[in-house]
Design an enzyme around this catalytic site. Structure first.
Site, short mmCIF file in Angstrom:
data_model
loop_
_atom_site.label_atom_id
_atom_site.label_comp_id
_atom_site.label_asym_id
_atom_site.label_seq_id
_atom_site.Cartn_x
_atom_site.Cartn_y
_atom_site.Cartn_z
N ILE A 131 0.86 -1.18 0.00
CA ILE A 131 0.00 0.00 0.00
C ILE A 131 0.90 1.24 0.00
CG2 ILE A 131 -1.63 1.36 1.38
CD1 ILE A 131 -2.96 -1.02 0.01
N LYS A 132 0.70 2.07 -1.02
CA LYS A 132 1.53 3.28 -1.13
C LYS A 132 0.88 4.44 -0.38
CE LYS A 132 3.91 4.46 -4.91
NZ LYS A 132 4.11 4.79 -6.35
N LEU A 133 1.69 5.12 0.40
CA LEU A 133 1.25 6.29 1.16
C LEU A 133 2.29 7.39 1.01
CD1 LEU A 133 0.48 4.20 4.33
CD2 LEU A 133 -1.29 5.55 3.20
#
Length: 316
Positions: A131-133
């Site tokens: 998951i990219k943040l």
């Protein structure tokens, strides 16, 4: 003689920075990364029309509210593209949380859980997803929560050492320090070009990599946002490098020796106490480049998310 891409693969895990499945299949990377801009680009490819249709069908079954349908379609489209990419890469897909949640820890966690559920419902396990943040304080805190739930994260839009240190201290799985965008800022400011070895983006990633290895942090360093193959080759030996199809093509066409530049020292230096929020903000804000590029990156991803939503809205 072997190509530079082949040699690089022996030193570094090569990742494709694209949502174009055809390009990914061509270069056989280990993983792939996407972002709102790349999803928008992919959505404009004719062959992807069935994925959009399937995403709309899913969204309409979830809600009668058009605004919610747009949101759900965009999320499912990112997941559907991710699913297709996972058919051609053996490793992981990185899927990004809406950039407009970059300063909202709770909102980011909720969106991440939703994306993971969509993948899980499609039979994709957590060990194939990142998951990219955005590497804001709030994004890093969200990642800290998610990592404890077994959801690995890729912290992106990383420009400062403060961001990198805070990510390691939060125990995030992977960071994506941006090389080319750092160089862009210095090139505009100083009005000159840089040799790859003195490229400010290369220097930044090298410093982060060495700090992590000296202090025994497990967080993976994945250099990102390259402008030329010179930058890439200066980071040979980095844990991972995510590279656009045009630069993968250049590396495949180039021959000559690739020298390992980054070496894991397996250090065990004492780690400093974890940064406080105040320390993070102070240190990050001492770096004018990082402040400007982080804000710009979030704005630009939000703009492309808006364009994608507008495109989807016309199809509902």
């Amino acid at each position: 003689m072997t190509t530079k891409l082949e040699q690089l693969r022996k030193l570094t895990t090569v990742v494709a920075d694209t949502g174009d499945i055809e390009a990914i299949a061509k270069y056989t990377p280990e993983d792939a990364t996407t972002n709102p801009s790349l999803i928008l680009k992919a959505a404009e490819i004719t062959e992807y029309a069935p994925l959009i249709d399937a995403s709309i069908e899913y969204a309409k079954a979830q809600s009668n509210d058009k605004a919610q349908q747009v949101q759900d379609t965009c999320d499912m489209l990112a997941v559907n593209i991710g699913k297709e990419i996972l058919k051609v890469v053996p490793g992981r897909i990185s899927t990004e949380v809406d950039a407009r949640l970059s300063y909202d820890t709770e909102g980011s966690v909720a969106k991440a859980r939703q994306l993971i559920k969509m993948y899980n419902d499609a039979g994709i396990t957590n060990d194939r997803i990142l998951i990219k943040l955005a590497s804001t304080w709030e994004g890093i805190r969200a990642a800290e929560i998610l990592e404890k739930e077994g959801i690995n994260c890729n912290l992106t839009l990383l420009f400062s050492f403060a961001q990198a240190r805070a990510c390691a201290e939060a125990g995030v799985y992977l960071i994506s320090p941006f090389v080319g965008r750092i160089m862009d800022w210095y090139k505009a400011k100083e009005g000159r070009d840089f040799e790859p070895s003195e490229d400010p983006g290369v220097v930044s990633v090298t410093g982060i990599y060495n700090y992590y290895k000296e202090h025994g942090y497990n967080t993976v360093v994945m250099g990102a946002s390259f402008r030329n193959i010179g930058e890439i080759l200066e980071l040979a030996g980095c844990d991972r490098l995510t590279i656009s199809p045009n630069l993968l093509q250049e590396l495949e066409e180039a021959t000559g020796e690739v020298v390992e530049k980054l070496v894991d020292t397996n250090g065990n230096k004492a780690r400093p106490a974890a940064m406080t929020h105040a320390e993070f903000l102070w240190d990050h804000n001492q770096d004018a480049m990082a402040v400007e590029k982080l804000a710009e990156g979030i704005r630009n991803f939000a703009v492309d998310q808006g364009k994608l939503e507008a495109m989807i809205a016309t199809k509902l």
